[in-house]
Scaffold this motif. Structure first.
Motif, PDB file in Angstrom:
ATOM      1  N   GLU A  17       0.835  -1.204   0.000  1.00  0.00           N
ATOM      2  CA  GLU A  17       0.000   0.000   0.000  1.00  0.00           C
ATOM      3  C   GLU A  17       0.866   1.249   0.000  1.00  0.00           C
ATOM      4  N   PHE A  18       0.529   2.199  -0.876  1.00  0.00           N
ATOM      5  CA  PHE A  18       1.229   3.489  -0.881  1.00  0.00           C
ATOM      6  C   PHE A  18       0.226   4.592  -0.581  1.00  0.00           C
ATOM      7  N   TYR A  19       0.747   5.678  -0.045  1.00  0.00           N
ATOM      8  CA  TYR A  19      -0.138   6.792   0.307  1.00  0.00           C
ATOM      9  C   TYR A  19       0.634   8.106   0.259  1.00  0.00           C
ATOM     10  N   HIS A  20      -0.037   9.144  -0.232  1.00  0.00           N
ATOM     11  CA  HIS A  20       0.480  10.509  -0.151  1.00  0.00           C
ATOM     12  C   HIS A  20      -0.720  11.414   0.083  1.00  0.00           C
ATOM     13  N   PRO A  21      -0.609  12.374   1.000  1.00  0.00           N
ATOM     14  CA  PRO A  21      -1.772  13.217   1.318  1.00  0.00           C
ATOM     15  C   PRO A  21      -2.283  14.042   0.148  1.00  0.00           C
ATOM     16  N   ASN A  22      -1.431  14.280  -0.867  1.00  0.00           N
ATOM     17  CA  ASN A  22      -1.870  15.007  -2.049  1.00  0.00           C
ATOM     18  C   ASN A  22      -2.390  14.029  -3.097  1.00  0.00           C
ATOM     19  N   ARG A  23      -3.562  13.453  -2.824  1.00  0.00           N
ATOM     20  CA  ARG A  23      -4.265  12.566  -3.755  1.00  0.00           C
ATOM     21  C   ARG A  23      -3.406  11.387  -4.219  1.00  0.00           C
ATOM     22  N   ASN A  24      -2.594  10.893  -3.309  1.00  0.00           N
ATOM     23  CA  ASN A  24      -1.717   9.761  -3.644  1.00  0.00           C
ATOM     24  C   ASN A  24      -0.850  10.045  -4.866  1.00  0.00           C
ATOM     25  N   SER A  25      -0.362  11.283  -4.954  1.00  0.00           N
ATOM     26  CA  SER A  25       0.596  11.614  -6.011  1.00  0.00           C
ATOM     27  C   SER A  25       1.929  10.932  -5.715  1.00  0.00           C
ATOM     28  N   MET A  26       2.811  10.916  -6.713  1.00  0.00           N
ATOM     29  CA  MET A  26       4.024  10.112  -6.614  1.00  0.00           C
ATOM     30  C   MET A  26       5.286  10.964  -6.745  1.00  0.00           C
ATOM     31  N   PRO A  27       5.835  11.446  -5.643  1.00  0.00           N
ATOM     32  CA  PRO A  27       7.159  12.064  -5.685  1.00  0.00           C
ATOM     33  C   PRO A  27       8.237  10.988  -5.760  1.00  0.00           C
ATOM     34  N   SER A  28       9.476  11.399  -5.935  1.00  0.00           N
ATOM     35  CA  SER A  28      10.565  10.451  -6.158  1.00  0.00           C
ATOM     36  C   SER A  28      10.741   9.462  -5.017  1.00  0.00           C
ATOM     37  N   ASP A  29      10.586   9.934  -3.775  1.00  0.00           N
ATOM     38  CA  ASP A  29      10.838   9.026  -2.656  1.00  0.00           C
ATOM     39  C   ASP A  29       9.783   7.928  -2.568  1.00  0.00           C
ATOM     40  N   ILE A  30       8.542   8.266  -2.888  1.00  0.00           N
ATOM     41  CA  ILE A  30       7.489   7.242  -2.900  1.00  0.00           C
ATOM     42  C   ILE A  30       7.746   6.240  -4.020  1.00  0.00           C
ATOM     43  N   LEU A  31       8.121   6.735  -5.193  1.00  0.00           N
ATOM     44  CA  LEU A  31       8.419   5.844  -6.316  1.00  0.00           C
ATOM     45  C   LEU A  31       9.558   4.893  -5.973  1.00  0.00           C
ATOM     46  N   SER A  32      10.608   5.420  -5.356  1.00  0.00           N
ATOM     47  CA  SER A  32      11.752   4.586  -4.991  1.00  0.00           C
ATOM     48  C   SER A  32      11.359   3.530  -3.959  1.00  0.00           C
ATOM     49  N   SER A  33      10.576   3.938  -2.966  1.00  0.00           N
ATOM     50  CA  SER A  33      10.143   2.994  -1.934  1.00  0.00           C
ATOM     51  C   SER A  33       9.234   1.922  -2.521  1.00  0.00           C
ATOM     52  N   LEU A  34       8.383   2.317  -3.461  1.00  0.00           N
ATOM     53  CA  LEU A  34       7.473   1.361  -4.082  1.00  0.00           C
ATOM     54  C   LEU A  34       8.240   0.347  -4.914  1.00  0.00           C
ATOM     55  N   GLU A  35       9.217   0.811  -5.671  1.00  0.00           N
ATOM     56  CA  GLU A  35      10.055  -0.106  -6.450  1.00  0.00           C
ATOM     57  C   GLU A  35      10.738  -1.121  -5.533  1.00  0.00           C
ATOM     58  N   THR A  36      11.321  -0.631  -4.436  1.00  0.00           N
ATOM     59  CA  THR A  36      12.019  -1.509  -3.496  1.00  0.00           C
ATOM     60  C   THR A  36      11.069  -2.519  -2.874  1.00  0.00           C
ATOM     61  N   CYS A  37       9.894  -2.063  -2.495  1.00  0.00           N
ATOM     62  CA  CYS A  37       8.913  -2.940  -1.841  1.00  0.00           C
ATOM     63  C   CYS A  37       8.453  -4.049  -2.777  1.00  0.00           C
ATOM     64  N   ILE A  38       8.205  -3.710  -4.024  1.00  0.00           N
ATOM     65  CA  ILE A  38       7.782  -4.708  -5.007  1.00  0.00           C
ATOM     66  C   ILE A  38       8.888  -5.731  -5.250  1.00  0.00           C
ATOM     67  N   THR A  39      10.116  -5.238  -5.369  1.00  0.00           N
ATOM     68  CA  THR A  39      11.254  -6.128  -5.593  1.00  0.00           C
ATOM     69  C   THR A  39      11.444  -7.086  -4.420  1.00  0.00           C
ATOM     70  N   GLU A  40      11.348  -6.562  -3.202  1.00  0.00           N
ATOM     71  CA  GLU A  40      11.513  -7.402  -2.013  1.00  0.00           C
ATOM     72  C   GLU A  40      10.388  -8.419  -1.885  1.00  0.00           C
ATOM     73  N   ALA A  41       9.173  -8.010  -2.220  1.00  0.00           N
ATOM     74  CA  ALA A  41       8.044  -8.942  -2.166  1.00  0.00           C
ATOM     75  C   ALA A  41       8.252 -10.097  -3.136  1.00  0.00           C
ATOM     76  N   GLY A  42       8.903  -9.800  -4.255  1.00  0.00           N
ATOM     77  CA  GLY A  42       9.156 -10.830  -5.254  1.00  0.00           C
ATOM     78  C   GLY A  42      10.086 -11.920  -4.770  1.00  0.00           C
ATOM     79  N   THR A  43      10.919 -11.622  -3.761  1.00  0.00           N
ATOM     80  CA  THR A  43      11.862 -12.605  -3.231  1.00  0.00           C
ATOM     81  C   THR A  43      11.463 -13.115  -1.854  1.00  0.00           C
ATOM     82  N   ASN A  44      10.327 -12.657  -1.348  1.00  0.00           N
ATOM     83  CA  ASN A  44       9.853 -13.058  -0.021  1.00  0.00           C
ATOM     84  C   ASN A  44       9.082 -14.375  -0.133  1.00  0.00           C
ATOM     85  N   ASN A  45       9.611 -15.420   0.478  1.00  0.00           N
ATOM     86  CA  ASN A  45       8.998 -16.741   0.358  1.00  0.00           C
ATOM     87  C   ASN A  45       7.625 -16.830   1.017  1.00  0.00           C
TER      88      ASN A  45
END
Length: 249
Positions: A17-45
Motif C-alpha cells: 500500500e502506498f499513500y500521499h496526502p496530495n491525492r496519492n501523487s508520486m514524488p521520487s521518494d514514494i516511487l523509490s520505496s514502491l520499487e524496493t517494496c515490489i522487488t523485495e516482495a518478489g523474493t519473499n517466500n
C-alpha cells in the motif's frame, strides 16, 4: 498523515500500500520505496501473490507529483524523476509473483500506468481514468508501453489526445484495463481478497511461468522506458510546461 509505502502479509498475500496526502501523487521518494517494496516482495517466500493498493478512498493515484515537477531545473533531474516511474513499472514486470491491482478511485497519468502494469486489475465504479500529460505540455511516454499493452493503441491514443477528460470505469473495463468493476469499495475488497487468496493456493511455479508468458516480448523495456523518461525529462523544462505548471504552484 505522512506519506508511506508499506507491505503486510496475510494468508500468503502481500498487500503493498502506498499513500500521499496530495491525492496519492508520486514524488521520487514514494516511487523509490514502491520499487524496493515490489522487488523485495518478489523474493519473499512468505508472499505467493501481491496486491497493489493505495490509501484513502477517493483517488487511487494522481500520478506525478506536480510539486516536484515544478522544481525540476535541468534535463538530468527530469530524466531521473521520470525514471522513477520506469523503475516501478519494470519492477512490476519482472517480479516473479502475480500482482493484482485494487483501484478504489480515480487514476491519473502515472496512476493509470501502475494499474496497467498489474497482471489483473479490479476496481470500483468510481475508478475513472485520465491521461492528462499532453494538457500540461508533456506526454505519457514512460507509461505508454504498459497502457498500450493492456488497452491497445487506439484507446491509449484516444485518452492521450482527449487529455482533459476522465474516462469511466466502465470504459476501462470495456478496453481491458479492469477485469471487473464493483459498485462499492467493500465489494471490491472482498473480491480482491478472495482472488488473491485463491491464487496463493495455486502452484507457485506455475504462476511464475505464466507471469513470464504474460510479459513475453517486453524484455527491452529496461532501455525503452529509460529512453522515454529522457523525453519527458526534457519536455518538462519547456516554456509551455513551466508556464502551465505554475498554475499548480
Amino acid at each position: 498523515m505522512e506519506p508511506y509505502v508499506t507491505m503486510t502479509v496475510e494468508n500468503n498475500v502481500g498487500y503493498i500500500e502506498f499513500y500521499h496526502p496530495n491525492r496519492n501523487s508520486m514524488p521520487s521518494d514514494i516511487l523509490s520505496s514502491l520499487e524496493t517494496c515490489i522487488t523485495e516482495a518478489g523474493t519473499n517466500n512468505a508472499v505467493k501473490v501481491i496486491v497493489l493498493k493505495s490509501g484513502g478512498d477517493r483517488t487511487f493515484c494522481a500520478g506525478a507529483s506536480f510539486n516536484e515537477l515544478i522544481s525540476i531545473e535541468d534535463a538530468m533531474a527530469g530524466k531521473l524523476f521520470f525514471s522513477g516511474f520506469a523503475k516501478v513499472i519494470n519492477a512490476m514486470r519482472t517480479c516473479p509473483k502475480i500482482i493484482i491491482g485494487r483501484i478504489q478511485g480515480k487514476a491519473v497519468g502515472g496512476g493509470v500506468g501502475l494499474a496497467a502494469a498489474t497482471d489483473y486489475c479490479l476496481a470500483n465504479q468510481y475508478a475513472s481514468i485520465k491521461l492528462s500529460e499532453l494538457s500540461i505540455g508533456i506526454g505519457p511516454f514512460v507509461i505508454e508501453p504498459a497502457v498500450s499493452r493492456k488497452i491497445g493503441v487506439a484507446a491509449m491514443s484516444q485518452m492521450t489526445i482527449d487529455a482533459e477528460t476522465f474516462f469511466s470505469a466502465s470504459f476501462a473495463r470495456e478496453k481491458g484495463l479492469f477485469a471487473e468493476v464493483f459498485e462499492t469499495t467493500n465489494a471490491l475488497d472482498e473480491a480482491v481478497k478472495a482472488l488473491a487468496e485463491k491464487l496463493a493456493g495455486y502452484n507457485p511455479e506455475a504462476l511464475k511461468e505464466m507471469k513470464t508468458v504474460f510479459w513475453k516480448n517486453t524484455e527491452h523495456w529496461d532501455s525503452l522506458l529509460t529512453e522515454r523518461a529522457e523525453i519527458s525529462g526534457t519536455l518538462v523544462l519547456s516554456k509551455f510546461t513551466k508556464k502551465t505548471l505554475k498554475r499548480f504552484r
